[in-house]
Design a protein around this motif. Structure first.
Motif, PDB file in Angstrom:
ATOM      1  N   LEU A 113     116.637  16.292  28.067  1.00 36.37           N
ATOM      2  CA  LEU A 113     116.922  15.487  29.022  1.00 36.37           C
ATOM      3  C   LEU A 113     117.068  14.077  28.919  1.00 36.37           C
ATOM      4  O   LEU A 113     116.210  13.313  28.425  1.00 36.37           O
ATOM      5  N   SER A 114     118.349  13.464  29.298  1.00 37.23           N
ATOM      6  CA  SER A 114     118.569  12.198  28.857  1.00 37.23           C
ATOM      7  C   SER A 114     119.458  11.701  30.147  1.00 37.23           C
ATOM      8  O   SER A 114     120.335  10.584  29.700  1.00 37.23           O
ATOM      9  N   ALA A 115     119.471  12.125  31.228  1.00 35.87           N
ATOM     10  CA  ALA A 115     120.304  11.496  32.513  1.00 35.87           C
ATOM     11  C   ALA A 115     119.820  10.427  32.976  1.00 35.87           C
ATOM     12  O   ALA A 115     118.568  10.473  33.466  1.00 35.87           O
ATOM     13  N   LEU A 116     120.497   9.228  32.741  1.00 36.31           N
ATOM     14  CA  LEU A 116     120.010   8.053  33.417  1.00 36.31           C
ATOM     15  C   LEU A 116     121.238   7.513  34.356  1.00 36.31           C
ATOM     16  O   LEU A 116     122.133   7.403  34.320  1.00 36.31           O
ATOM     17  N   VAL A 117     120.748   6.563  35.229  1.00 40.01           N
ATOM     18  CA  VAL A 117     121.316   5.532  35.993  1.00 40.01           C
ATOM     19  C   VAL A 117     120.719   4.311  36.003  1.00 40.01           C
ATOM     20  O   VAL A 117     119.604   3.958  35.911  1.00 40.01           O
ATOM     21  N   PRO A 118     121.852   3.346  35.303  1.00 37.90           N
ATOM     22  CA  PRO A 118     121.301   1.873  34.893  1.00 37.90           C
ATOM     23  C   PRO A 118     120.707   1.413  36.047  1.00 37.90           C
ATOM     24  O   PRO A 118     120.802   1.037  37.069  1.00 37.90           O
ATOM     25  N   GLY A 119     119.360   0.788  35.737  1.00 38.57           N
ATOM     26  CA  GLY A 119     118.582   0.124  36.570  1.00 38.57           C
ATOM     27  C   GLY A 119     117.839   0.915  37.895  1.00 38.57           C
ATOM     28  O   GLY A 119     117.278   0.253  38.737  1.00 38.57           O
ATOM     29  N   LYS A 120     118.000   2.191  37.859  1.00 40.40           N
ATOM     30  CA  LYS A 120     117.462   2.964  38.859  1.00 40.40           C
ATOM     31  C   LYS A 120     116.658   4.012  38.438  1.00 40.40           C
ATOM     32  O   LYS A 120     116.410   4.493  37.173  1.00 40.40           O
ATOM     33  N   VAL A 121     115.875   4.632  39.268  1.00 37.48           N
ATOM     34  CA  VAL A 121     114.929   5.827  38.810  1.00 37.48           C
ATOM     35  C   VAL A 121     115.937   6.919  38.442  1.00 37.48           C
ATOM     36  O   VAL A 121     116.792   7.230  38.955  1.00 37.48           O
ATOM     37  N   ALA A 122     115.374   7.694  37.298  1.00 39.06           N
ATOM     38  CA  ALA A 122     116.299   8.788  36.932  1.00 39.06           C
ATOM     39  C   ALA A 122     116.040   9.868  38.002  1.00 39.06           C
ATOM     40  O   ALA A 122     115.150  10.214  38.795  1.00 39.06           O
ATOM     41  N   PRO A 123     117.391  10.501  37.920  1.00 39.77           N
ATOM     42  CA  PRO A 123     117.410  11.763  38.981  1.00 39.77           C
ATOM     43  C   PRO A 123     116.726  12.924  38.673  1.00 39.77           C
ATOM     44  O   PRO A 123     116.531  13.251  37.443  1.00 39.77           O
ATOM     45  N   ILE A 124     116.137  13.553  39.414  1.00 40.54           N
ATOM     46  CA  ILE A 124     115.145  14.851  39.156  1.00 40.54           C
ATOM     47  C   ILE A 124     116.448  16.070  39.213  1.00 40.54           C
ATOM     48  O   ILE A 124     116.870  16.260  40.289  1.00 40.54           O
ATOM     49  N   LEU A 125     116.653  16.532  38.083  1.00 41.32           N
ATOM     50  CA  LEU A 125     117.671  17.743  38.102  1.00 41.32           C
ATOM     51  C   LEU A 125     116.936  19.169  37.490  1.00 41.32           C
ATOM     52  O   LEU A 125     117.442  19.736  37.884  1.00 41.32           O
ATOM     53  N   ILE A 126     115.770  18.929  37.148  1.00 44.05           N
ATOM     54  CA  ILE A 126     115.227  20.028  36.778  1.00 44.05           C
ATOM     55  C   ILE A 126     113.747  20.316  37.773  1.00 44.05           C
ATOM     56  O   ILE A 126     112.814  19.294  37.365  1.00 44.05           O
ATOM     57  N   THR A 127     113.756  21.240  38.706  1.00 45.02           N
ATOM     58  CA  THR A 127     112.589  21.405  39.525  1.00 45.02           C
ATOM     59  C   THR A 127     111.582  22.425  38.862  1.00 45.02           C
ATOM     60  O   THR A 127     111.745  22.797  37.891  1.00 45.02           O
ATOM     61  N   GLU A 128     110.344  22.256  39.335  1.00 45.80           N
ATOM     62  CA  GLU A 128     109.204  23.251  38.853  1.00 45.80           C
ATOM     63  C   GLU A 128     109.667  24.580  38.820  1.00 45.80           C
ATOM     64  O   GLU A 128     109.432  25.591  38.037  1.00 45.80           O
ATOM     65  N   ASP A 129     110.318  25.012  39.912  1.00 46.22           N
ATOM     66  CA  ASP A 129     110.936  26.397  40.316  1.00 46.22           C
ATOM     67  C   ASP A 129     111.693  26.661  39.084  1.00 46.22           C
ATOM     68  O   ASP A 129     111.754  27.783  38.437  1.00 46.22           O
ATOM     69  N   MET A 130     112.717  25.914  38.668  1.00 38.90           N
ATOM     70  CA  MET A 130     113.469  26.271  37.571  1.00 38.90           C
ATOM     71  C   MET A 130     112.757  26.258  36.173  1.00 38.90           C
ATOM     72  O   MET A 130     113.309  26.996  35.440  1.00 38.90           O
ATOM     73  N   VAL A 131     111.719  25.334  35.937  1.00 41.47           N
ATOM     74  CA  VAL A 131     111.024  25.616  34.722  1.00 41.47           C
ATOM     75  C   VAL A 131     110.375  26.989  34.694  1.00 41.47           C
ATOM     76  O   VAL A 131     110.298  27.773  33.534  1.00 41.47           O
ATOM     77  N   LYS A 132     109.885  27.508  35.959  1.00 39.77           N
ATOM     78  CA  LYS A 132     109.584  28.595  35.874  1.00 39.77           C
ATOM     79  C   LYS A 132     110.498  29.835  35.429  1.00 39.77           C
ATOM     80  O   LYS A 132     109.971  31.000  35.250  1.00 39.77           O
ATOM     81  N   ASN A 144     113.627  13.284  34.209  1.00 46.23           N
ATOM     82  CA  ASN A 144     114.600  14.236  34.945  1.00 46.23           C
ATOM     83  C   ASN A 144     114.124  15.469  35.373  1.00 46.23           C
ATOM     84  O   ASN A 144     114.776  16.324  35.961  1.00 46.23           O
ATOM     85  N   CYS A 145     112.908  15.994  34.677  1.00 46.11           N
ATOM     86  CA  CYS A 145     112.228  16.935  35.152  1.00 46.11           C
ATOM     87  C   CYS A 145     110.991  16.767  36.207  1.00 46.11           C
ATOM     88  O   CYS A 145     110.141  15.861  35.781  1.00 46.11           O
ATOM     89  N   GLU A 146     110.830  17.543  37.223  1.00 50.31           N
ATOM     90  CA  GLU A 146     109.922  17.270  38.224  1.00 50.31           C
ATOM     91  C   GLU A 146     108.796  17.109  37.634  1.00 50.31           C
ATOM     92  O   GLU A 146     107.841  16.479  38.497  1.00 50.31           O
ATOM     93  N   ILE A 147     108.082  17.932  36.642  1.00 46.71           N
ATOM     94  CA  ILE A 147     106.517  18.155  36.388  1.00 46.71           C
ATOM     95  C   ILE A 147     106.422  17.552  34.959  1.00 46.71           C
ATOM     96  O   ILE A 147     105.372  17.990  34.339  1.00 46.71           O
ATOM     97  N   THR A 148     107.283  16.765  34.413  1.00 45.92           N
ATOM     98  CA  THR A 148     107.075  16.103  33.032  1.00 45.92           C
ATOM     99  C   THR A 148     105.987  14.852  33.364  1.00 45.92           C
ATOM    100  O   THR A 148     105.810  14.261  34.335  1.00 45.92           O
ATOM    101  N   THR A 149     104.979  15.013  32.611  1.00 46.35           N
ATOM    102  CA  THR A 149     103.739  14.122  32.562  1.00 46.35           C
ATOM    103  C   THR A 149     104.268  12.964  31.518  1.00 46.35           C
ATOM    104  O   THR A 149     104.427  12.969  30.510  1.00 46.35           O
ATOM    105  N   PRO A 150     104.212  11.695  32.217  1.00 44.45           N
ATOM    106  CA  PRO A 150     104.520  10.526  31.386  1.00 44.45           C
ATOM    107  C   PRO A 150     103.610  10.508  30.166  1.00 44.45           C
ATOM    108  O   PRO A 150     102.506  10.536  30.304  1.00 44.45           O
ATOM    109  N   GLY A 151     104.143  10.325  29.053  1.00 45.75           N
ATOM    110  CA  GLY A 151     103.394   9.907  27.880  1.00 45.75           C
ATOM    111  C   GLY A 151     102.655  10.834  27.031  1.00 45.75           C
ATOM    112  O   GLY A 151     101.844  11.085  26.077  1.00 45.75           O
TER     113      GLY A 151
END
Length: 385
Positions: A265-284, A302-309
């Motif tokens: 996942l590397s979808a970014l919008v310059p200067g904005k918060v990254a869009p959530i493209l993968i939800t927890e249900d999709m991970v399941k 980009n993933c709803e349940i990624t834990t930073p760091g």
């Protein structure tokens, strides 16, 4: 002018903002360079090398911050446990700071406010516009190259099976399916690395030009469902999409993601918060043992349940939210970063002083705090200001 190069204090961060080579260039330009002792050790640049190129080695970070007009860092200011104070509390009003601030990321909002209150003029490297005259100072592109390569190596390491197709005496094993979402610099490097490792590669991006580049690397393209006129913004970057189009993009991903072994996942919008493209249900719905590497985590992920760091297993999927992937190849990434820093400082400094032309496209894009105010548009939007 005095430039300070502190030792990075983020856990696991091995990079440094200057090399002996760039110190030599700064000194030749008549700039005094202070380097905190040990700052380059983890990237294999040592005190004697800096000293031999004209740097003054400083052993106390508080002294370095106090004496410097400009601070060059790799990562945003943080709490320094050894000094029992925040790095911003060692800075002073009117001081300049150049680093990756990622001001729109929610986790950095309090730090940005603190920076403004201290009267520090903060300039963020993730705001450098991708225009021809800014290419040699574009540290985001340099570090994205590192993140794409190393991030895919990490994903391969986390898989419990081979990446390439394997023919053995007991049978054939299929190659891994790899999907890269967001094929900018990091994504393209990730695709190229996955291809070298023998995976079957897929790519998704809302920008037609990015899709064409992914095709040239042999990737199979997944349609995002987003029209180009909505997707592409100024300078060819991705636009921030309305929620209805983000949802449509997720719908297109739902049918594909369950067949993937690695999702990068590397979808970014310059200067904005990254869009959530993968939800927890999709991970399941993903395969047991599959891997997500979310390199957009510095801007929220980009993933709803990624834990930073952190790297964690959730729903039998390994999800990596490591925030300093380029720091895992520190010699190469430091060399690239330091060159970018030198070129940016050289652009900003006129007659021994930093001059901020607020009508300049580059300066407008990177300025975060000035005159004790937050002036960065993306940060203000994300904070609701």
């Amino acid at each position: 002018m005095i430039i300070g190069i502190p030792k990075e204090i983020m856990q696991g961060e091995a990079r440094v903002a200057a090399t002996p080579e760039t110190v030599k260039k700064f000194c030749k330009d008549g700039i005094t360079i202070l380097v905190e002792s040990g700052a380059g050790e983890k990237s294999h640049y040592y005190d004697d090398q800096y000293r031999n190129m004209g740097a003054e080695m400083v052993y106390d970070p508080e002294e370095l911050y106090r004496r410097s007009d400009l601070i060059l860092k790799v990562k945003e200011p943080q709490y320094n446990e050894s000094k029992d104070k925040h790095e911003i509390d060692m800075m002073h009003e009117g001081q300049y700071l150049i680093t990756f601030i990622h001001p729109a990321s929610p986790g950095n909002h309090s730090m940005v406010k603190k920076l403004a209150a201290a009267g520090v003029i903060g300039l963020t490297l993730d705001g450098i516009p991708r225009i021809s005259r800014a290419q040699n100072m574009d540290a985001l592109t340099s570090m994205s190259t590192c993140a794409g390569y190393k991030g895919m190596i990490m994903a391969a390491n986390d898989l419990s099976f081979f990446m390439p197709q394997m023919f053995t005496a007991v049978g054939m094993l299929k190659p891994a399916n790899v999907l890269v979402i967001g094929v900018g610099v990091a994504g393209l490097q990730a695709l190229a690395t996955a291809k070298r490792l023998g995976a079957v590669t897929y790519a998704m991006d809302i920008r037609p030009d990015a899709v064409e580049q992914a095709k040239s690397l042999g990737a199979k393209v997944i349609d995002s469902g987003v029209p180009a006129e909505i997707a592409v913004g100024e300078g060819g970057y991705a636009n921030k999409l309305p929620d209805e189009w983000i949802q449509k993009e997720r719908e297109h991903l739902k049918g594909v993601i369950k067949d993937m072994d690695i999702v990068f996942l590397s979808a970014l919008v310059p200067g904005k918060v990254a869009p959530i493209l993968i939800t927890e249900d999709m991970v399941k719905d993903m395969k047991n043992g599959s891997v997500i590497v979310d390199v957009s985590i510095d801007q929220g992920g980009n993933c709803e349940i990624t834990t930073p760091g952190k790297k964690e297993v959730k729903h039998n999927v390994t999800i990596g939210g490591i925030k300093n992937i380029p720091g895992l190849i520190p010699t190469s990434s430091t060399w690239m970063f330091a060159q970018n820093m030198y070129n940016l400082v050289n652009y900003l400094v006129k007659d021994g002083k930093i001059e901020l032309d607020l009508n300049d496209e580059i300066i407008k894009s990177i300025l975060v705090t000035n005159n004790k105010e937050i002036v960065h548009a993306g940060a203000k939007e994300a904070m609701g200001l």
